[in-house]
Design a protein around this motif. Structure first.
Motif, PDB file in Angstrom:
ATOM      1  N   LYS A   1       0.829  -1.209   0.000  1.00 39.19           N
ATOM      2  CA  LYS A   1       0.000   0.000   0.000  1.00 39.19           C
ATOM      3  C   LYS A   1       0.862   1.256   0.000  1.00 39.19           C
ATOM      4  N   LYS A   2       1.966   1.200   0.721  1.00 32.79           N
ATOM      5  CA  LYS A   2       2.849   2.365   0.799  1.00 32.79           C
ATOM      6  C   LYS A   2       3.512   2.639  -0.543  1.00 32.79           C
TER       7      LYS A   2
ATOM      8  N   SER B   1       1.020   4.283  -2.761  1.00 33.59           N
ATOM      9  CA  SER B   1       0.750   5.685  -2.389  1.00 33.59           C
ATOM     10  C   SER B   1       1.901   6.605  -2.794  1.00 33.59           C
TER      11      SER B   1
ATOM     12  N   PRO C   1      10.174   1.944   2.605  1.00 32.44           N
ATOM     13  CA  PRO C   1       9.247   2.976   3.098  1.00 32.44           C
ATOM     14  C   PRO C   1       8.840   2.694   4.535  1.00 32.44           C
TER      15      PRO C   1
ATOM     16  N   ASN D   1       6.113   3.035   7.882  1.00 30.05           N
ATOM     17  CA  ASN D   1       4.720   3.166   8.296  1.00 30.05           C
ATOM     18  C   ASN D   1       4.559   4.265   9.335  1.00 30.05           C
TER      19      ASN D   1
ATOM     20  N   ASP E   1       8.854   9.463   1.976  1.00 34.53           N
ATOM     21  CA  ASP E   1       8.165   9.185   0.708  1.00 34.53           C
ATOM     22  C   ASP E   1       8.798   9.968  -0.445  1.00 34.53           C
TER      23      ASP E   1
END
Length: 316
Positions: free
Chosen positions: A21-22, A25, A161, A163, A304
């Motif tokens: 998911k990261k 995104s 990445p 969380n 990010d």
């Protein structure tokens, strides 16, 4: 016009859902994405441009069936690809991928290396013979150096990445959080001594041992408030005996500015991390704090924007 990227996850592991998911995104604002995986995993990821593949190819009852199904799955996914797209494989198995892509013609393919280098000798042998047109993505510079020396494929460094981006908690609680710790070791005995001297509780997360609850020791297979427990712990105990793979728990701790205690076997990962972030690590026999670790640099190097800029450089 946005460049097209196809993201493929052949393993569909529940533990990798936050990572997948990261990545989506991070890339979505700049690239036109398509996600391919099992029917169930596509539902878990819940991305609007997904191409689900029959769950049956992801099911298996033994190692042989797993590799055969993976081979079929990779060949199936090849028919779904546009040769002009960038392909990022988020997770794969070494033997099946090596065999299934022997005549891979896609020049813009990138494979994320997770625990692929910690497998048995036969699996590593096949990893070394993956089509040379395929590139590797690794999480640490020392892993890239090893890959460049040991493999013929080109490799690129892309930090893992995160969380969590919060600096260390201002409301640390009166407990130690031990993750996958072996409670029968001498080292854990020292941890209990520290807990007694500092009047701290110990929470142990370990899915392989029997659950237990007493006044000062709580053992659970799973914590529903895991993130909160991690954020507010005074010390976090980690068992990560890895060489050429990273530890998600370790990265979580570094991003949160936690005091980290390593137990069990120390691998190359430990040596590299303690060299890069010495203030973050504590010796259980000597918990004297000299200078508190700051997560500022770690957060910057795993942000990010930093990761997206690295992707952009690779895809130029």
């Amino acid at each position: 016009m946005k460049k097209s990227i196809v993201l493929i996850d052949y393993l569909a592991e529940k533990g990798h859902i936050p990572f997948v998911k990261k990545i989506i995104s991070i890339l979505e604002p700049k690239y036109d994405l398509t996600f391919i995986s099992s029917e169930d995993y596509c539902r878990d990821i819940n991305y609007n441009k997904s191409v689900p593949i029959d769950n049956r190819l992801f099911n298996y009852s033994n190692r042989k069936e797993f590799i055969i199904n993976q081979y079929k799955l990779i060949r199936k996914s090849k028919t779904l690809l546009d040769l002009n797209s960038i392909v990022i494989v988020l997770a794969f198995e070494n033997i099946s991928y090596s065999l299934a892509t022997k005549f891979w013609n896609h020049r813009h393919t990138y494979l994320y290396i997770h625990n692929n280098l910690e497998k048995k000798r036969l699996s590593i042998f096949f990893l070394k013979f993956i089509n040379r047109k395929v590139n590797f993505l690794v999480f640490e510079e020392y892993i890239k150096i090893y890959m460049d020396k040991s493999f013929g494929n080109k490799s690129y460094l892309l930090p893992h990445p995160l969380n969590y981006y919060q600096k260390h908690s201002s409301k640390e609680s009166d407990y130690i959080f031990a993750i996958n710790a072996d409670i029968k070791t001498e080292e854990f005995g020292y941890i209990k001594e520290v807990a007694y001297k500092e009047n701290l509780k110990i929470y142990v997360k370990n899915s392989k041992i029997e659950e237990h609850k007493s006044a000062n020791l709580i053992i659970k297979n799973y914590f529903h408030d895991y993130e909160e427990k991690l954020r507010n712990a005074k010390y976090v105990v980690i068992n990560a005996p890895y060489n050429y793979r990273i530890s998600g728990v370790l990265y979580e701790c570094l991003s949160l500015g936690k005091r980290i205690i390593f137990t069990g076997k120390r691998g190359i990962l430990y040596d590299k991390m303690i060299n890069n972030y010495p203030e973050a690590f504590y010796d259980i026999k000597n918990l004297k704090e000299t200078k508190r670790y700051s997560s500022i640099n770690f957060l910057k190097e795993h942000s990010d924007n930093y990761i997206l800029n690295n992707f952009n450089q690779i895809f130029k």
